[in-house]
Scaffold this motif. Structure first.
Motif, PDB file in Angstrom:
ATOM      1  N   LEU A  21      -9.185 -22.492  48.599  1.00  0.00           N
ATOM      2  CA  LEU A  21     -10.357 -23.178  48.065  1.00  0.00           C
ATOM      3  C   LEU A  21     -10.094 -23.578  46.619  1.00  0.00           C
ATOM      4  CD1 LEU A  21     -13.134 -20.780  49.391  1.00  0.00           C
ATOM      5  CD2 LEU A  21     -12.319 -22.891  50.427  1.00  0.00           C
ATOM      6  N   TRP A  22     -10.851 -24.543  46.149  1.00  0.00           N
ATOM      7  CA  TRP A  22     -10.692 -25.028  44.769  1.00  0.00           C
ATOM      8  C   TRP A  22     -10.789 -23.869  43.788  1.00  0.00           C
ATOM      9  CZ3 TRP A  22      -9.198 -29.907  43.693  1.00  0.00           C
ATOM     10  CH2 TRP A  22      -9.329 -30.859  44.699  1.00  0.00           C
ATOM     11  N   ILE A  23     -11.732 -22.969  44.054  1.00  0.00           N
ATOM     12  CA  ILE A  23     -11.984 -21.898  43.098  1.00  0.00           C
ATOM     13  C   ILE A  23     -10.911 -20.815  43.207  1.00  0.00           C
ATOM     14  CG2 ILE A  23     -13.506 -20.420  44.477  1.00  0.00           C
ATOM     15  CD1 ILE A  23     -14.684 -21.533  41.152  1.00  0.00           C
ATOM     16  N   TYR A  43      -2.767 -13.016  32.270  1.00  0.00           N
ATOM     17  CA  TYR A  43      -3.411 -13.962  33.192  1.00  0.00           C
ATOM     18  C   TYR A  43      -4.917 -13.807  33.050  1.00  0.00           C
ATOM     19  CZ  TYR A  43       1.262 -13.979  35.102  1.00  0.00           C
ATOM     20  OH  TYR A  43       2.605 -14.074  35.249  1.00  0.00           O
ATOM     21  N   HIS A  44      -5.546 -14.786  32.376  1.00  0.00           N
ATOM     22  CA  HIS A  44      -6.952 -14.600  32.014  1.00  0.00           C
ATOM     23  C   HIS A  44      -7.904 -15.017  33.109  1.00  0.00           C
ATOM     24  CE1 HIS A  44      -4.791 -14.267  28.370  1.00  0.00           C
ATOM     25  NE2 HIS A  44      -4.551 -15.544  28.273  1.00  0.00           N
ATOM     26  N   ILE A  45      -7.593 -16.157  33.769  1.00  0.00           N
ATOM     27  CA  ILE A  45      -8.486 -16.727  34.790  1.00  0.00           C
ATOM     28  C   ILE A  45      -9.916 -16.759  34.235  1.00  0.00           C
ATOM     29  CG2 ILE A  45      -8.932 -16.766  37.285  1.00  0.00           C
ATOM     30  CD1 ILE A  45      -6.685 -14.738  37.573  1.00  0.00           C
ATOM     31  N   TYR A  46     -10.025 -17.239  33.019  1.00  0.00           N
ATOM     32  CA  TYR A  46     -11.275 -17.217  32.257  1.00  0.00           C
ATOM     33  C   TYR A  46     -11.999 -18.551  32.402  1.00  0.00           C
ATOM     34  CZ  TYR A  46     -14.107 -17.115  27.964  1.00  0.00           C
ATOM     35  OH  TYR A  46     -15.118 -17.170  27.060  1.00  0.00           O
ATOM     36  N   ASN A  47     -11.220 -19.630  32.569  1.00  0.00           N
ATOM     37  CA  ASN A  47     -11.835 -20.940  32.734  1.00  0.00           C
ATOM     38  C   ASN A  47     -12.146 -21.162  34.200  1.00  0.00           C
ATOM     39  OD1 ASN A  47     -11.290 -22.261  29.973  1.00  0.00           O
ATOM     40  ND2 ASN A  47      -9.399 -21.238  30.530  1.00  0.00           N
ATOM     41  N   ILE A  48     -13.317 -21.736  34.476  1.00  0.00           N
ATOM     42  CA  ILE A  48     -13.577 -22.185  35.827  1.00  0.00           C
ATOM     43  C   ILE A  48     -14.071 -23.624  35.722  1.00  0.00           C
ATOM     44  CG2 ILE A  48     -14.150 -19.871  36.679  1.00  0.00           C
ATOM     45  CD1 ILE A  48     -17.059 -20.789  36.717  1.00  0.00           C
ATOM     46  N   PRO A  49     -13.962 -24.412  36.782  1.00  0.00           N
ATOM     47  CA  PRO A  49     -14.488 -25.770  36.691  1.00  0.00           C
ATOM     48  C   PRO A  49     -15.961 -25.726  36.311  1.00  0.00           C
ATOM     49  CG  PRO A  49     -13.158 -25.527  38.662  1.00  0.00           C
ATOM     50  CD  PRO A  49     -13.277 -24.171  38.061  1.00  0.00           C
ATOM     51  N   GLY A  50     -16.306 -26.404  35.239  1.00  0.00           N
ATOM     52  CA  GLY A  50     -17.690 -26.391  34.762  1.00  0.00           C
ATOM     53  C   GLY A  50     -17.868 -25.627  33.470  1.00  0.00           C
ATOM     54  N   ARG A  94     -10.652 -27.928  50.036  1.00  0.00           N
ATOM     55  CA  ARG A  94      -9.362 -27.524  49.467  1.00  0.00           C
ATOM     56  C   ARG A  94      -8.695 -28.752  48.869  1.00  0.00           C
ATOM     57  NH1 ARG A  94     -10.168 -24.535  54.064  1.00  0.00           N
ATOM     58  NH2 ARG A  94      -9.738 -22.328  53.817  1.00  0.00           N
ATOM     59  N   PRO A  95      -7.856 -28.582  47.848  1.00  0.00           N
ATOM     60  CA  PRO A  95      -7.145 -29.754  47.317  1.00  0.00           C
ATOM     61  C   PRO A  95      -6.223 -30.343  48.386  1.00  0.00           C
ATOM     62  CG  PRO A  95      -6.749 -27.796  45.961  1.00  0.00           C
ATOM     63  CD  PRO A  95      -7.492 -27.339  47.158  1.00  0.00           C
TER      64      PRO A  95
END
Lengths: 192, 380
Positions: B65-67, B160-167, B334-335
């Motif tokens: 998935l995108w996320i 590995y932060h994975i802090y940004n999400i779309p939006g 999905r992309p």
């Protein structure tokens, strides 16, 4: 200087026949072009409109249309805009012409696309394996390549059996070593 | 690692010999092999050999998935992971037409600059180690750790932060965080004279680095060189200023350049960029308290998120150069295709092969590190 160059770009795009130009934003231009006209377009963009930087070549596998889409992203340091030139080639036999004579960085991207999608670029300096040196299966980035099916067909699985855990527990636990089996235990230190 | 790829080939008698450097060696931040043909200690030919870090991320991303893909993106480049996350998020946001709240944009810039500082500290240390000086390496890694502490506090992850999400971003800065960033920046600022004494004005280093791996500006443009390596040849270009994203338009910073185009000039450009990144981070700290508002815009249910069909190419300036994502959606959850263009795909392959010719054996590792090449970006 910058203004002159952007007028060059506009006249250039007007001159060419059979291409579709769409301005997505002030610094992004999308061009759709026939495969036989793409090298000429890139040559003109580089030679007459200062698009000297090939940022990337992307390949997309449109399996339902039976086509590969090749996207050439070129950037002009002077105009400050990025042209994405899209072209589509037949999926079979998947052969296209290299743009290495126009852009040197194309060698890496073409080699990568050849390895991952199986598109052969005529005139590219090196089409040998690079990342997947020991891979002899089909090109893995194609949409019809199923990673999971490939793994199931080529590798054996060992099912997890909870009995293993019981066996280990019966022997006195997991990785821990009993004090009397330890080579350098506290017991020896105390005894001496 | 099949033996036939590494077995010595029987050759007619000559003074030339072959030497495999790698896959584990001090010249690069990861596993990467470089096969040399030498005459004495002079390199006649170098051939890059990648693939030791190939994890098939682009293929993996097509099945998720995108996320979910957010967990993959930072792993593509280990020393500088934030630009990967941010540029992927920018691509998804552009496809969806999402407007990112201003506060999230400033938080992203803060992260990007902290990540650049950490990556440059890592590179200095590594470059010094290739010339036999190990103290800058320990110092660089130790100071980088202070930046990682800040990341841990802000995001929960050190690397590995994975802090940004779309939006937007996942959460706001905790109380007192900006003060701690400020004190770390003050500390890093106070360390710069020490670094100068230890490394940048150290004649051992200067003599070793000057004149090694020299390229002209024409060559750099021809070979697709970007980032600090391009600026070291005198071209004043930075994606942050010339193709701006987020709030870089509102920030005040200089673009340092050097003329010589050798390993020494590249190091100096990074040294000056460190100062600029600290300057940008200070501006963010000053501006952030007055910017209210949400940290992300409303997004659809991320587990059933159909991104509108289309394709987008987003570029950012990472610590190594121009980093771009080409993302294609067919309207699904999905992309359809993701393609990452890392700066090292040029620097570690063609540029390195060309610069190593004529170089001395002891300078090969230094040439590699001065280009700041990152093999995980090549392999993906």
């Amino acid at each position: 200087m910058t203004k002159d160059l952007s007028t060059w770009l506009d006249t250039l795009l007007d001159e060419l026949q059979g291409i579709e130009v769409r301005r997505k934003s002030s610094r992004r231009i999308r061009v759709d072009v026939q495969p036989d006209a793409l090298p000429a377009l890139l040559e003109l963009l580089r030679g007459r409109a200062s698009y000297v930087h090939l940022s990337a070549i992307s390949c997309v596998d449109w399996i339902e249309e039976n086509e590969f889409e090749l996207v050439y992203h070129v950037w002009s340091y002077e105009i400050g805009s990025l042209v994405s030139a899209h072209t589509r080639i037949a999926r079979d036999p998947g052969v296209y012409i290299s743009v290495y004579d126009i852009y040197t960085p194309a060698a890496f991207f073409e080699r990568d696309i050849h390895e991952m999608f199986g598109v052969f670029f005529e005139g590219s300096p090196d089409m040998s394996k690079f990342i997947l040196t020991e891979w002899d299966g089909p090109p893995p980035m194609r949409k019809d390549f199923d990673s999971e099916a490939w793994v199931n067909a080529h590798f054996d699985f060992q099912d997890y059996q909870p009995d293993w855990l019981k066996e280990i527990e019966a022997k006195g636990g997991g990785v821990a070593v009993r004090p009397d089996e330890q080579r350098f235990s506290r017991r020896d230190v105390d005894a001496s | 690692m099949r033996p036939e790829n590494y077995e010595a080939q029987r050759q007619p008698p000559s003074h030339e010999y072959e030497l495999n450097i790698g896959p584990n060696h001090p010249g690069i931040e990861g596993n990467y092999a470089f096969k040399l043909r030498l005459h004495g200690d002079r390199v006649l030919e170098g051939k890059a050999d990648a693939g030791y870090l190939h994890r098939g991320f682009e293929k993996l991303m097509e099945g998720r998935l995108w996320i979910q893909n957010l967990a993959i993106t930072p792993r593509i480049c280990v020393p500088d992971p934030v630009p990967m996350e941010v540029s992927y998020c920018l691509a998804v946001e552009e496809l969806c037409g999402l407007e990112i709240p201003e506060r999230a944009q400033w938080l992203r810039v803060l992260q990007l600059e902290l990540s650049r500082i950490a990556a440059h500290l890592f590179t200095f240390g590594g470059h010094a180690a290739t010339t036999g000086m190990y103290s800058p390496m320990f110092w660089g890694i130790a100071d980088r750790d202070l930046v990682l502490d800040l990341f841990e506090e802000l995001t929960g992850g050190r690397v590995y932060h994975i802090y940004n999400i779309p939006g937007g971003v996942r959460r706001d800065a905790p109380d007192g965080f900006l003060d701690r960033v400020r004190s770390t920046l003050d500390y890093l600022d106070s360390r710069l004279p020490d670094y100068d004494n230890l490394l940048f004005t150290n004649q051992v280093f200067v003599h070793r680095a000057k004149g090694v791996g020299t390229m002209s500006r024409e060559q750099a443009l021809e070979w697709g060189v970007t980032g600090p390596n391009l600026r070291a040849t005198g071209l004043e270009f930075d994606v942050r200023r010339d193709d701006p994203y987020l709030v870089y338009d509102d920030l005040d910073f200089d673009i340092p350049t050097e003329e010589a185009g050798d390993a020494w000039a590249r190091t100096l450009v990074r040294r000056k960029e460190l100062v600029q990144s600290i300057r940008i981070a200070r501006q963010v700290i000053a501006a952030l308290p007055s910017i209210a508002g949400p940290i992300r815009c409303p997004i659809p249910n991320p587990l059933a998120w159909n991104v509108p069909a289309g394709s987008v190419y987003t570029r950012v300036e990472s610590s190594k150069g121009e980093l771009a994502w080409y993302v294609v959606s067919n309207g699904g959850e999905r992309p359809y295709r993701t393609h990452v263009r890392g700066p090292s795909q040029m620097h570690a392959v063609q540029v390195l092969e060309k610069l190593s010719v004529g170089c001395r054996l002891e300078d090969v590792a230094q040439t590699m590190f001065s280009l700041d090449a990152c093999p995980p970006e090549v392999d993906r």
